[in-house]
Design a protein around this motif. Sequence first.
Motif, short mmCIF file in Angstrom:
data_model
loop_
_atom_site.label_atom_id
_atom_site.label_comp_id
_atom_site.label_asym_id
_atom_site.label_seq_id
_atom_site.Cartn_x
_atom_site.Cartn_y
_atom_site.Cartn_z
N ALA A 94 0.83 -1.20 0.00
CA ALA A 94 0.00 0.00 0.00
C ALA A 94 0.87 1.25 0.00
O ALA A 94 1.19 1.79 1.07
CB ALA A 94 -0.93 0.00 1.22
N PRO A 95 1.24 1.76 -1.16
CA PRO A 95 1.92 3.05 -1.18
C PRO A 95 0.98 4.14 -0.70
O PRO A 95 -0.24 4.02 -0.86
CB PRO A 95 2.29 3.24 -2.65
CG PRO A 95 1.29 2.41 -3.40
CD PRO A 95 1.00 1.24 -2.52
N ALA A 140 4.79 2.37 1.53
CA ALA A 140 5.88 3.22 1.05
C ALA A 140 5.39 4.66 1.10
O ALA A 140 4.33 4.98 0.56
CB ALA A 140 6.26 2.84 -0.38
N ARG A 141 6.18 5.53 1.78
CA ARG A 141 5.72 6.89 2.05
C ARG A 141 6.83 7.89 1.77
O ARG A 141 7.97 7.68 2.17
CB ARG A 141 5.30 7.00 3.51
CG ARG A 141 4.19 6.02 3.89
CD ARG A 141 4.12 5.82 5.37
NE ARG A 141 2.86 5.21 5.78
CZ ARG A 141 2.36 5.26 6.99
NH1 ARG A 141 3.01 5.88 7.96
NH2 ARG A 141 1.21 4.68 7.27
N GLY A 142 6.45 8.98 1.13
CA GLY A 142 7.45 10.00 0.83
C GLY A 142 7.94 10.73 2.06
O GLY A 142 9.10 11.11 2.14
N HIS A 173 6.60 -0.09 7.46
CA HIS A 173 6.61 1.19 6.76
C HIS A 173 8.00 1.52 6.23
O HIS A 173 8.98 1.48 6.98
CB HIS A 173 6.18 2.32 7.71
CG HIS A 173 4.82 2.16 8.29
ND1 HIS A 173 3.68 2.12 7.52
CD2 HIS A 173 4.40 2.05 9.59
CE1 HIS A 173 2.62 1.99 8.31
NE2 HIS A 173 3.04 1.94 9.56
N ALA A 174 8.08 1.86 4.96
CA ALA A 174 9.28 2.47 4.40
C ALA A 174 8.96 3.95 4.26
O ALA A 174 8.18 4.36 3.41
CB ALA A 174 9.63 1.86 3.04
N GLU A 175 9.56 4.78 5.13
CA GLU A 175 9.19 6.19 5.20
C GLU A 175 10.36 7.11 4.83
O GLU A 175 11.51 6.69 4.79
CB GLU A 175 8.71 6.53 6.61
CG GLU A 175 7.45 5.79 7.02
CD GLU A 175 6.74 6.48 8.17
OE1 GLU A 175 5.65 7.03 7.92
OE2 GLU A 175 7.28 6.47 9.29
N GLY A 187 15.03 4.72 5.52
CA GLY A 187 13.66 4.19 5.46
C GLY A 187 13.61 2.80 4.85
O GLY A 187 12.91 1.91 5.37
N LEU A 188 14.33 2.61 3.76
CA LEU A 188 14.36 1.29 3.12
C LEU A 188 15.05 0.26 4.00
O LEU A 188 14.60 -0.88 4.11
CB LEU A 188 15.07 1.38 1.77
CG LEU A 188 14.24 1.92 0.60
CD1 LEU A 188 15.12 2.13 -0.63
CD2 LEU A 188 13.11 0.95 0.27
N ALA A 189 16.13 0.66 4.62
CA ALA A 189 16.87 -0.26 5.48
C ALA A 189 16.02 -0.71 6.66
O ALA A 189 16.02 -1.90 7.03
CB ALA A 189 18.16 0.39 5.97
N ALA A 190 15.27 0.22 7.24
CA ALA A 190 14.41 -0.13 8.38
C ALA A 190 13.31 -1.10 7.95
O ALA A 190 13.02 -2.07 8.66
CB ALA A 190 13.80 1.13 8.97
N ALA A 191 12.73 -0.86 6.79
CA ALA A 191 11.67 -1.74 6.31
C ALA A 191 12.21 -3.13 6.00
O ALA A 191 11.61 -4.15 6.36
CB ALA A 191 11.01 -1.14 5.07
N LYS A 192 13.36 -3.19 5.37
CA LYS A 192 13.92 -4.50 5.02
C LYS A 192 14.38 -5.26 6.24
O LYS A 192 14.34 -6.49 6.28
CB LYS A 192 15.07 -4.31 4.02
CG LYS A 192 14.58 -3.87 2.63
CD LYS A 192 15.70 -3.83 1.61
CE LYS A 192 15.17 -3.48 0.24
NZ LYS A 192 16.20 -3.50 -0.80
N SER A 193 14.81 -4.53 7.26
CA SER A 193 15.18 -5.18 8.50
C SER A 193 13.95 -5.85 9.14
O SER A 193 14.03 -6.97 9.65
CB SER A 193 15.78 -4.16 9.47
OG SER A 193 16.07 -4.75 10.73
N GLN A 194 12.82 -5.16 9.10
CA GLN A 194 11.58 -5.74 9.62
C GLN A 194 11.15 -6.94 8.78
O GLN A 194 10.69 -7.96 9.32
CB GLN A 194 10.47 -4.71 9.63
CG GLN A 194 10.53 -3.71 10.77
CD GLN A 194 9.31 -2.82 10.77
OE1 GLN A 194 9.27 -1.79 10.09
NE2 GLN A 194 8.29 -3.22 11.50
#
Length: 199
Positions: A94-95, A140-142, A173-175, A187-194
């Motif tokens: 869900a972007p 995915a959030r700007g 969330h990738a923020e 943001g990407l690193a945090a999401a991929k870690s989860q």
Amino acid sequence: MSRILVIESSARQQGSVSRQLTQDFIARWQTAHPADDIQVRDLAIDQVPHLDADLLGGWMKPADQQSESEKAALALSNLLTEELRAADVLVMAAPMYNFAIPSTLKSWLDHVLRAGVTFKYTETGPQGLLTGKRAYILTARGGIYAGSPVDHQEPYLRQAMSFIGIHDVTFIHAEGLNMGAEFQEKGLAAAKSQLAKVA
């Protein structure tokens, strides 16, 4: 063997972060659960119509009173609902579009949140009928919105899932994706870690 239903909703086929997260999730899940069946429904390619008079007619009229367009609308809604009912795990990409979810995803929800099918009304209020399932929602959030008053994604989707009986919901969330390279990388690193932990 479990069934995994993946719902893609990004309007972009290329350069989409939510699709990147989905592919990461699928790859990790397949490695950990190679026997599981994974089905992907891409709402950008196979768009689901908005809730309209045909769908309402298909839901509410007896079969012998339905028009051909109402029958077709009901058939699609039945297909989408059965896909969800058959799944053990729902993965929803869900972007964030204008502080909320894509309209394509809202249309899908309008087809599968069905009284008497995925929830029912009781004397004590609505009761979800899809208990025992898990959901992972990849956003995915700007900007950075988690926990803020302008985050209309997570509260809405969590309520929608709860309404049909899915209470085991994990948001990833990738923020900060449009806030410069440093925020995007974090943001990407945090999401991929989860993702690595849940998949």
